[in-house]
Design an enzyme around this catalytic site. Structure first.
Site, PDB file in Angstrom:
ATOM      1  N   GLY A   1       0.657  -4.970   0.734  1.00 20.34           N
ATOM      2  CA  GLY A   1      -0.597  -5.080  -0.323  1.00 20.34           C
ATOM      3  C   GLY A   1      -0.335  -5.894  -1.547  1.00 20.34           C
TER       4      GLY A   1
ATOM      5  CD  GLU B   1       1.369  -5.366   5.847  1.00 21.95           C
ATOM      6  OE1 GLU B   1       2.081  -6.151   6.027  1.00 21.95           O
ATOM      7  OE2 GLU B   1       0.554  -5.510   4.761  1.00 21.95           O
TER       8      GLU B   1
ATOM      9  CB  ALA C   1      -1.025  -0.171   1.291  1.00 28.99           C
TER      10      ALA C   1
ATOM     11  CD  GLU D   1      -2.505  -7.573   2.562  1.00 25.33           C
ATOM     12  OE1 GLU D   1      -2.092  -6.249   2.260  1.00 25.33           O
ATOM     13  OE2 GLU D   1      -3.191  -7.624   3.908  1.00 25.33           O
TER      14      GLU D   1
HETATM   15  N1  DAK Z   1       4.671   3.089  -0.874  1.00 26.80           N
HETATM   16  C1  DAK Z   1       5.010   4.357  -1.352  1.00 26.80           C
HETATM   17  N2  DAK Z   1       6.002   4.601  -1.660  1.00 26.80           N
HETATM   18  C2  DAK Z   1       6.890   3.418  -2.027  1.00 26.80           C
HETATM   19  C3  DAK Z   1       6.561   2.271  -1.470  1.00 26.80           C
HETATM   20  C4  DAK Z   1       5.347   2.087  -0.826  1.00 26.80           C
HETATM   21  N3  DAK Z   1       4.914   0.954  -0.143  1.00 26.80           N
HETATM   22  N4  DAK Z   1       7.659   1.286  -1.592  1.00 26.80           N
HETATM   23  C5  DAK Z   1       8.570   2.315  -2.206  1.00 26.80           C
HETATM   24  N5  DAK Z   1       8.143   3.383  -2.497  1.00 26.80           N
HETATM   25  C6  DAK Z   1       8.708   4.440  -3.297  1.00 26.80           C
HETATM   26  C7  DAK Z   1      10.027   4.865  -2.305  1.00 26.80           C
HETATM   27  O1  DAK Z   1       9.460   6.091  -1.449  1.00 26.80           O
HETATM   28  C8  DAK Z   1      10.851   5.600  -3.634  1.00 26.80           C
HETATM   29  O2  DAK Z   1      10.339   6.814  -3.968  1.00 26.80           O
HETATM   30  P1  DAK Z   1      11.384   8.246  -4.124  1.00 26.80           P
HETATM   31  O3  DAK Z   1      12.046   8.138  -3.088  1.00 26.80           O
HETATM   32  O4  DAK Z   1      12.081   7.822  -5.339  1.00 26.80           O
HETATM   33  O5  DAK Z   1      10.258   9.276  -4.384  1.00 26.80           O
HETATM   34  C9  DAK Z   1      10.771   4.829  -4.704  1.00 26.80           C
HETATM   35  O6  DAK Z   1       9.445   3.990  -4.494  1.00 26.80           O
HETATM   36  C10 DAK Z   1      11.974   3.516  -4.668  1.00 26.80           C
HETATM   37  O7  DAK Z   1      11.868   2.880  -3.543  1.00 26.80           O
HETATM   38  P2  DAK Z   1      13.382   2.802  -2.902  1.00 26.80           P
HETATM   39  O8  DAK Z   1      14.186   3.820  -3.105  1.00 26.80           O
HETATM   40  O9  DAK Z   1      13.158   2.565  -1.249  1.00 26.80           O
HETATM   41  O10 DAK Z   1      13.892   1.437  -3.603  1.00 26.80           O
HETATM   42  P3  DAK Z   1      14.986   0.416  -2.982  1.00 26.80           P
HETATM   43  O11 DAK Z   1      15.094  -0.469  -3.867  1.00 26.80           O
HETATM   44  O12 DAK Z   1      15.990   1.008  -2.225  1.00 26.80           O
HETATM   45  O13 DAK Z   1      13.906  -0.403  -1.821  1.00 26.80           O
HETATM   46  C11 DAK Z   1      11.925  -1.689  -1.094  1.00 26.80           C
HETATM   47  C12 DAK Z   1      12.962  -1.352  -2.287  1.00 26.80           C
HETATM   48  C13 DAK Z   1      10.605  -2.229  -1.794  1.00 26.80           C
HETATM   49  C14 DAK Z   1      12.694  -2.639  -0.250  1.00 26.80           C
HETATM   50  C15 DAK Z   1      11.670  -0.446  -0.413  1.00 26.80           C
HETATM   51  O14 DAK Z   1      11.049   0.575  -1.320  1.00 26.80           O
HETATM   52  C16 DAK Z   1      10.415  -0.654   0.893  1.00 26.80           C
HETATM   53  O15 DAK Z   1      10.855  -1.203   1.877  1.00 26.80           O
HETATM   54  N6  DAK Z   1       9.389  -0.190   0.448  1.00 26.80           N
HETATM   55  C17 DAK Z   1       8.330  -0.173   1.401  1.00 26.80           C
HETATM   56  C18 DAK Z   1       7.752  -1.511   1.508  1.00 26.80           C
HETATM   57  C19 DAK Z   1       6.471  -1.721   2.523  1.00 26.80           C
HETATM   58  O16 DAK Z   1       6.920  -1.473   3.794  1.00 26.80           O
HETATM   59  N7  DAK Z   1       5.465  -2.152   2.009  1.00 26.80           N
HETATM   60  C20 DAK Z   1       4.306  -2.457   2.811  1.00 26.80           C
HETATM   61  C21 DAK Z   1       3.641  -1.244   3.056  1.00 26.80           C
HETATM   62  S1  DAK Z   1       2.074  -1.483   4.041  1.00 26.80           S
HETATM   63  C22 DAK Z   1      -4.922  -1.146   5.959  1.00 26.80           C
HETATM   64  C23 DAK Z   1      -4.772  -1.049   4.438  1.00 26.80           C
HETATM   65  C24 DAK Z   1      -3.712  -1.301   3.787  1.00 26.80           C
HETATM   66  C25 DAK Z   1      -2.615  -1.925   4.583  1.00 26.80           C
HETATM   67  C26 DAK Z   1      -2.663  -2.297   5.976  1.00 26.80           C
HETATM   68  C27 DAK Z   1      -3.800  -2.004   6.565  1.00 26.80           C
HETATM   69  N8  DAK Z   1      -6.009  -0.820   6.761  1.00 26.80           N
HETATM   70  C28 DAK Z   1      -6.875   0.210   6.168  1.00 26.80           C
HETATM   71  C29 DAK Z   1      -6.351  -1.685   8.041  1.00 26.80           C
HETATM   72  C30 DAK Z   1      -1.271  -2.389   3.948  1.00 26.80           C
HETATM   73  C31 DAK Z   1      -0.084  -1.880   4.325  1.00 26.80           C
HETATM   74  C32 DAK Z   1       1.032  -2.142   3.465  1.00 26.80           C
HETATM   75  O17 DAK Z   1       1.175  -2.620   2.330  1.00 26.80           O
END
Ligand code: DAK
Length: 260
Positions: A111, A134, A66, A114
């Site tokens: 997400g 998360e 997400a 998911e």
């Molecule tokens: N959201 C927004 N932007 C993201 C992103 C994300 N999930 N993942 C990556 N990006 C963006 C980065 O901010 C960066 O943007 P700029 O700085 O270039 O503007 C660009 O994509 C490239 O990312 P990185 O520079 O970080 O690239 P790396 O190769 O160094 O790292 C990575 C890749 C995938 C390991 C890293 O980007 C990362 O850790 N990303 C976050 C992964 C993550 O934590 N995903 C889970 C998100 S939480 C709910 C509803 C929904 C949810 C939960 C509850 N309720 C309403 C109850 C769902 C939650 C999730 O999915």
């Protein structure tokens, strides 16, 4: 329909839905989720399409989760709506009668994992990475991860992944049954399209009833599940495809299915 955050392509009887926000590693904001649901509904209603493939734009990420920037300042009320929109989109894909395959071409986190899990099965490229990170952000998975992950890999392995926020590689995902197959990145789409074409070559009513039986049967006790299977099996005998499939076998020729 026209979309801003996704692409919807057609190749023969296959639809390919591409999450297209590569600058954010295809992260899901609310508009993207709404478009995914609209596109899946379009595919389900399209008589020219039999199989849906979902993948991400670029070669680095399927969906990195997400959109954290979008979620950062949501109120509780907005967060609840965001969760409901994502759940509805993913539940629609899971429950639609046409089969879906996730072609996981990189990060499938939060997400993204998911989204891959609401598809009927997953094929991964060697660089695919899976996880539910998360809890590291102070939230629970919100698009079905706490429910689908245990159903796919079993409760013990799912709980380890959910509690540790650990990211696993493609070979570990294969080992625990989260993906069916791993292929080289450059072969991913050809492999998935080949599987999709194989599915599309069969009787489509039977394919869809098989999906309904597998999905609905998994939600109920074995006796009720067997009744669901028997009813759908019986219903196949009202179709032209059943007549054609069996006649073709006896006449030693390939069947020509019409989906009727
Ligand atoms: N959201 C927004 N932007 C993201 C992103 C994300 N999930 N993942 C990556 N990006 C963006 C980065 O901010 C960066 O943007 P700029 O700085 O270039 O503007 C660009 O994509 C490239 O990312 P990185 O520079 O970080 O690239 P790396 O190769 O160094 O790292 C990575 C890749 C995938 C390991 C890293 O980007 C990362 O850790 N990303 C976050 C992964 C993550 O934590 N995903 C889970 C998100 S939480 C709910 C509803 C929904 C949810 C939960 C509850 N309720 C309403 C109850 C769902 C939650 C999730 O999915």
């Amino acid at each position: 329909m026209t979309y801003q955050n996704i692409l919807l392509e057609k190749e023969g009887r296959i639809a390919i839905l591409i999450i297209n926000r590569p600058k954010a590693l295809n992260a899901l904001n609310q508009d993207t989720l709404l478009e995914i649901k609209a596109a899946a509904m379009e595919v389900e209603a399209d008589p020219e399409v039999d199989v849906l493939i979902i993948t991400g734009a670029g070669d680095k990420s399927f969906v990195a989760g997400a959109d954290i920037a979008y979620m950062q300042n949501l109120t509780a009320v907005e967060g609840r709506i965001f969760g409901a929109v994502g759940q509805a989109a993913f539940r629609f894909i899971e429950a639609m009668e046409k089969p879906s395959i996730a072609a996981v071409n990189g990060f499938a986190l939060g997400g993204g994992c998911e989204l891959a899990m609401c598809c009927d099965f997953r094929i991964a490229s060697v660089n695919a990475r899976f996880g539910q990170p998360e809890v590291g952000l102070g939230i629970t998975p919100g698009f079905g991860g706490t429910q689908r992950l245990p159903r796919i890999v079993g409760p013990g392995m799912a709980k380890q992944l959910l509690y540790t926020a650990e990211v696993i590689d493609a070979s570990e995902a294969l080992r625990i049954g989260l993906v069916n197959k791993i292929v080289a990145s450059e072969d991913l789409m050809d492999t998935v399209k080949k599987i999709a074409r194989k599915i599309a070559s069969n009787g489509q009513i039977a394919v869809r009833y098989s999906k309904v039986a597998a999905n609905e049967g998994a939600q109920t006790d074995i006796d009720r599940a067997m009744t669901i299977e028997a009813d759908l099996f019986g219903l196949c005998f009202s179709t032209n495809d059943q007549k054609e499939g069996m006649t073709a076998f006896l006449e030693k020729r390939k069947p020509t299915f019409t989906g009727k």
